[in-house]
Design a protein around this motif. Structure first.
Motif, PDB file in Angstrom:
ATOM      1  N   PRO A   1     -54.157  51.818  32.593  1.00  0.00           N
ATOM      2  CA  PRO A   1     -53.703  51.911  31.193  1.00  0.00           C
ATOM      3  C   PRO A   1     -53.400  53.364  30.837  1.00  0.00           C
ATOM      4  CG  PRO A   1     -55.713  50.601  31.367  1.00  0.00           C
ATOM      5  CD  PRO A   1     -55.520  51.254  32.698  1.00  0.00           C
ATOM      6  N   PRO A   2     -52.422  53.604  29.964  1.00  0.00           N
ATOM      7  CA  PRO A   2     -52.105  54.990  29.592  1.00  0.00           C
ATOM      8  C   PRO A   2     -53.275  55.638  28.867  1.00  0.00           C
ATOM      9  CG  PRO A   2     -50.958  53.421  28.172  1.00  0.00           C
ATOM     10  CD  PRO A   2     -51.572  52.618  29.271  1.00  0.00           C
ATOM     11  N   LYS A   3     -53.485  56.899  29.156  1.00  0.00           N
ATOM     12  CA  LYS A   3     -54.580  57.640  28.514  1.00  0.00           C
ATOM     13  C   LYS A   3     -54.115  58.357  27.250  1.00  0.00           C
ATOM     14  CE  LYS A   3     -57.226  58.411  32.765  1.00  0.00           C
ATOM     15  NZ  LYS A   3     -56.427  57.496  33.597  1.00  0.00           N
ATOM     16  N   SER A   4     -52.791  58.430  27.073  1.00  0.00           N
ATOM     17  CA  SER A   4     -52.251  59.144  25.915  1.00  0.00           C
ATOM     18  C   SER A   4     -50.898  58.545  25.569  1.00  0.00           C
ATOM     19  CB  SER A   4     -52.102  60.638  26.243  1.00  0.00           C
ATOM     20  OG  SER A   4     -51.257  61.276  25.307  1.00  0.00           O
ATOM     21  N   LEU A   5     -50.536  58.650  24.291  1.00  0.00           N
ATOM     22  CA  LEU A   5     -49.212  58.205  23.862  1.00  0.00           C
ATOM     23  C   LEU A   5     -48.114  59.046  24.487  1.00  0.00           C
ATOM     24  CD1 LEU A   5     -49.838  57.528  20.066  1.00  0.00           C
ATOM     25  CD2 LEU A   5     -49.536  55.833  21.872  1.00  0.00           C
ATOM     26  N   ASN A   6     -48.472  60.228  24.948  1.00  0.00           N
ATOM     27  CA  ASN A   6     -47.497  61.119  25.563  1.00  0.00           C
ATOM     28  C   ASN A   6     -47.389  60.921  27.068  1.00  0.00           C
ATOM     29  OD1 ASN A   6     -46.946  62.438  23.070  1.00  0.00           O
ATOM     30  ND2 ASN A   6     -48.828  63.629  23.303  1.00  0.00           N
ATOM     31  N   ASP A   7     -48.196  60.006  27.586  1.00  0.00           N
ATOM     32  CA  ASP A   7     -48.239  59.774  29.034  1.00  0.00           C
ATOM     33  C   ASP A   7     -47.138  58.800  29.436  1.00  0.00           C
ATOM     34  OD1 ASP A   7     -49.112  59.831  31.622  1.00  0.00           O
ATOM     35  OD2 ASP A   7     -50.797  58.469  31.319  1.00  0.00           O
ATOM     36  N   VAL A   8     -45.872  59.245  29.305  1.00  0.00           N
ATOM     37  CA  VAL A   8     -44.750  58.339  29.509  1.00  0.00           C
ATOM     38  C   VAL A   8     -43.802  58.777  30.620  1.00  0.00           C
ATOM     39  CG1 VAL A   8     -44.772  57.453  27.147  1.00  0.00           C
ATOM     40  CG2 VAL A   8     -43.409  59.490  27.705  1.00  0.00           C
ATOM     41  N   ASP A   9     -43.854  60.023  31.028  1.00  0.00           N
ATOM     42  CA  ASP A   9     -42.922  60.531  32.030  1.00  0.00           C
ATOM     43  C   ASP A   9     -43.508  60.331  33.422  1.00  0.00           C
ATOM     44  OD1 ASP A   9     -41.127  61.296  30.090  1.00  0.00           O
ATOM     45  OD2 ASP A   9     -42.010  63.289  29.865  1.00  0.00           O
ATOM     46  N   VAL A  10     -43.100  59.244  34.055  1.00  0.00           N
ATOM     47  CA  VAL A  10     -43.625  58.888  35.370  1.00  0.00           C
ATOM     48  C   VAL A  10     -42.455  58.757  36.335  1.00  0.00           C
ATOM     49  CG1 VAL A  10     -45.030  57.251  36.679  1.00  0.00           C
ATOM     50  CG2 VAL A  10     -45.457  57.564  34.224  1.00  0.00           C
ATOM     51  N   PRO A  11     -42.431  59.545  37.405  1.00  0.00           N
ATOM     52  CA  PRO A  11     -41.306  59.467  38.338  1.00  0.00           C
ATOM     53  C   PRO A  11     -41.350  58.189  39.170  1.00  0.00           C
ATOM     54  CG  PRO A  11     -42.968  60.965  39.172  1.00  0.00           C
ATOM     55  CD  PRO A  11     -43.424  60.565  37.790  1.00  0.00           C
ATOM     56  N   LYS A  12     -40.229  57.884  39.802  1.00  0.00           N
ATOM     57  CA  LYS A  12     -40.161  56.731  40.690  1.00  0.00           C
ATOM     58  C   LYS A  12     -40.987  56.984  41.948  1.00  0.00           C
ATOM     59  CE  LYS A  12     -35.352  56.207  40.478  1.00  0.00           C
ATOM     60  NZ  LYS A  12     -34.118  55.695  41.094  1.00  0.00           N
ATOM     61  N   ALA A  13     -41.717  55.962  42.369  1.00  0.00           N
ATOM     62  CA  ALA A  13     -42.256  55.960  43.723  1.00  0.00           C
ATOM     63  C   ALA A  13     -41.150  55.457  44.650  1.00  0.00           C
ATOM     64  CB  ALA A  13     -43.477  55.049  43.806  1.00  0.00           C
ATOM     65  N   THR A  14     -41.239  55.776  45.911  1.00  0.00           N
ATOM     66  CA  THR A  14     -40.249  55.247  46.846  1.00  0.00           C
ATOM     67  C   THR A  14     -40.428  53.737  46.976  1.00  0.00           C
ATOM     68  OG1 THR A  14     -41.678  55.506  48.775  1.00  0.00           O
ATOM     69  CG2 THR A  14     -40.298  57.405  48.151  1.00  0.00           C
ATOM     70  N   ALA A  15     -39.360  53.051  47.389  1.00  0.00           N
ATOM     71  CA  ALA A  15     -39.458  51.613  47.602  1.00  0.00           C
ATOM     72  C   ALA A  15     -40.547  51.298  48.622  1.00  0.00           C
ATOM     73  CB  ALA A  15     -38.110  51.058  48.060  1.00  0.00           C
TER      74      ALA A  15
END
Length: 615
Positions: free
Chosen positions: A159-173
């Motif tokens: 679960p997100p720890k912050s409302l600002n915790d939104v920028d998550v890069p792609k993992a490889t396939a």
């Protein structure tokens, strides 16, 4: 009056301001996770929320507008004239956003449940383990749907720890697949056996094992090409096949598999996992799907069950079947339903087919006439959606075995089991050995012996002689040439004012169904055969496009299809939508279409995301 009200408002506001430090600022209409997940009931409610996204995802466009059919069907409606169904879209298309959002909502619900499933250790450990196993599997399945469609995606596992915790890069396939396999493998040890549950609407050991085989096949194929996964795919499929306690087996009747689904009967021997639907939108249940509505034979008759009917079969789909393969005339309807004013289930049979007219046949796998929830709703159906059948497991085992060791006897037998189940057991041909004489009307034709039944046939007469036998149309098998014959029946002709006519019959046998020798001559030949066999068996069950992509033949196959359609039908100006379909399945499709674009909205919200190649 206005000034009086204003003064009152000022005094009230002043009172609130003076007491602000005494107010309880903790919301009363929101439960912190630490305050929830405290009882077995709450855990199951939360788990139901994770399941709920399956119902949304499989309820409508996935069956006709998302292009999941690949080369099996074409979109027949006048609108929209752009979109996924003809490969004319941008990253801003709302279907992409809806699909992505629904999957990540399901993942988010699973994350909260998994993070809090052990909040109360006094809940029976067995209950918590099953909840954890099902949530793990569902989260992994949602990621499987994402990685098939979009390639590498953000792996959000808490679960997100912050409302600002939104920028998550792609993992490889590859990383996404590895996590899917890890979570599903963990889930396999936690969930209940299917025979303990007694129905396929809940995650169970057989479902987990079978889907793991599917996931491993996809990871072994394009674009990841982790070919070592063929071994794991074979082993997981074999666990399902060898599970004596579950006792999985093919339903003896291919149509029976789908009649069971439509009429709300569970068959856990064959149907290992289903999305549950029920109701008609006028009762207490609102979880309806769309099987038979968007992808069935069209009808305005509400007693039969209204069908919007958005797709028809391609000629390649029809001619992929051999004569004698009884699956064809169940998967591709041999009839049109009657008008709204005609009796329920009235059928007008199609009497001939060729490369031109084959495009005008409806999918027939899901037929609303078998529904048991009344009255039938015009926009929703109660038919469960099959996600994994035992026949699929047999074909996955055969495919993986071939990639490892070539066409072994076990691989060949697995395919032959599927084919024998779907094959006709009726009359193959009739030879008139003596036309007789003196016939002024058609005599009655009688078949006796042979162990079968269900034949309806009439004789044809010309020049006083019997010249042939015509079998009646049949909605289930195409022709009423009987079922269950183990030997050829005797044929007799009675009446018609003549005499002396005689005929002999041959029947279809199990040997007719078996793979031809040319298909088992080597690994490449077997692979090609099973690519077609999966379409024949799993026709319209949402797997075809993903299969073509993992085999690395999607673009080539769709270009070939477009050229074939144009050859069969010519360049059409009317109907305009079919011409757009031809053009869409040709020049519009490139390698970029093996993945969907990342939705534009998500790129805006998540600045760490990057767009897929070509978009």
């Amino acid at each position: 009056m206005k000034y009086r009200n204003l003064l009152i408002a000022v005094f009230i506001l002043a009172g609130f301001t003076g007491c602000v430090e005494k107010l309880d600022r903790k919301p009363k209409d929101f439960l912190e996770p630490a305050d929830y997940y405290r009882t077995a009931e709450q855990l199951n409610i939360a788990l139901n929320g994770v399941y709920d996204n399956l119902g949304t995802l499989y309820s409508n466009p996935i069956h006709f507008r998302f292009g999941f059919e690949g080369d099996e069907h074409w979109y027949v409606k006048n609108s929209p004239l752009s979109g996924l169904h003809i490969y004319d879209y941008t990253a801003a298309h709302p279907d992409f956003q809806s699909f992505w959002s629904n999957l990540y909502i399901g993942i988010g619900r699973a994350n909260y449940l998994l993070a809090n499933v052990d909040n109360n250790p006094s809940i029976d450990a067995a209950i918590r383990s099953k909840v954890k196993g099902e949530a793990l599997f569902l989260r992994a399945y949602y990621y499987f749907m994402l990685v098939q469609s979009f390639g590498g995606v953000p792996l959000v596992l808490e679960p997100p720890k912050s409302l600002n915790d939104v920028d998550v890069p792609k993992a490889t396939a590859k990383a996404v697949y590895e996590r899917i396999i890890a979570d599903m493998t963990q889930a396999e040890a936690l969930v209940a056996p299917i025979q303990q549950l007694g129905f396929g609407g809940r995650v169970n050991k057989s479902a987990v094992r079978g889907i793991l085989a599917r996931v491993c096949l996809h990871m072994a194929g394009y674009p990841v090409r982790e070919t070592a996964k063929y071994l794991e795919a074979r082993n997981w499929a074999k666990k399902v096949i060898d599970d004596a306690e579950a006792g999985h087996a093919l339903n003896p009747s291919y149509p029976g598999v789908f009649i069971n689904l439509i009429s709300d009967k569970y068959d856990i021997k064959e149907s290992l996992w289903e999305v549950e639907y029920w109701g008609n939108k006028s009762d207490a249940y609102t979880e309806t799907g769309s099987l038979g509505d968007v992808n069935g034979p069209a009808t305005q008759n509400t007693q039969t069950g209204f069908a919007y009917a958005g797709i028809k079969a391609t000629a390649d789909n029809y001619y992929r079947y051999q004569e004698g393969d009884a699956r064809r005339d169940w998967c591709i309807a041999t009839f049109n339903y009657g008008t709204a004013s005609q009796p329920a289930n009235h059928k007008v049979f199609l009497t001939s087919v060729n490369r031109n007219t084959a495009y005008n046949r409806w999918p027939g796998k899901y037929r609303r006439e078998y529904e048991i929830v009344l009255p039938k709703n015009n926009t929703g159906t109660p038919t469960n959606c099959p996600l994994l059948r035992f026949s699929d497991v047999l074909l996955m085992f055969a495919e993986a075995e071939n990639e490892i060791s070539g066409p072994t006897p076990d691989a060949i037998e697995a395919v032959n089991k599927v084919r024998r189940r779907g094959w006709s057991s009726g009359i193959k041909s009739v030879t008139i050995t003596n036309g007789g004489e003196g016939y002024t009307t058609a005599p009655t034709v009688t078949f006796t012996g042979g162990g079968g039944s269900g034949i309806t046939a009439t004789a044809t007469v010309a020049g006083g002689k019997v010249t042939g036998i015509v079998f009646a149309n049949d909605a289930m098998y195409g022709k009423a040439n009987g079922t269950g014959y183990t030997s050829a029946p005797a044929i007799s002709f009675i009446g018609g004012n003549g005499s002396g006519a005689a005929a002999t019959a041959t029947i279809y046998t199990a040997a007719d169904a078996e793979m031809p020798a040319a298909a088992t001559a080597g690994k490449d030949q077997f692979r090609k055969f099973i690519q077609d066999e999966r379409s024949r068996e799993l026709n319209g069950e949402t797997f075809r496009k993903a299969d073509l992509i993992r085999w690395g033949i999607f673009v080539e196959r769709m270009h070939t299809l477009s050229a074939t359609i144009e050859k069969d039908l010519g360049t059409l100006t009317t109907p305009a939508y079919l011409n757009l379909f031809i053009k869409g399945f040709g020049p519009n499709i490139t390698e970029r279409n093996t993945l969907w674009p990342i939705p534009t909205k998500e790129l805006t919200l998540n600045r760490a995301l990057t767009q897929n190649p070509g978009w």
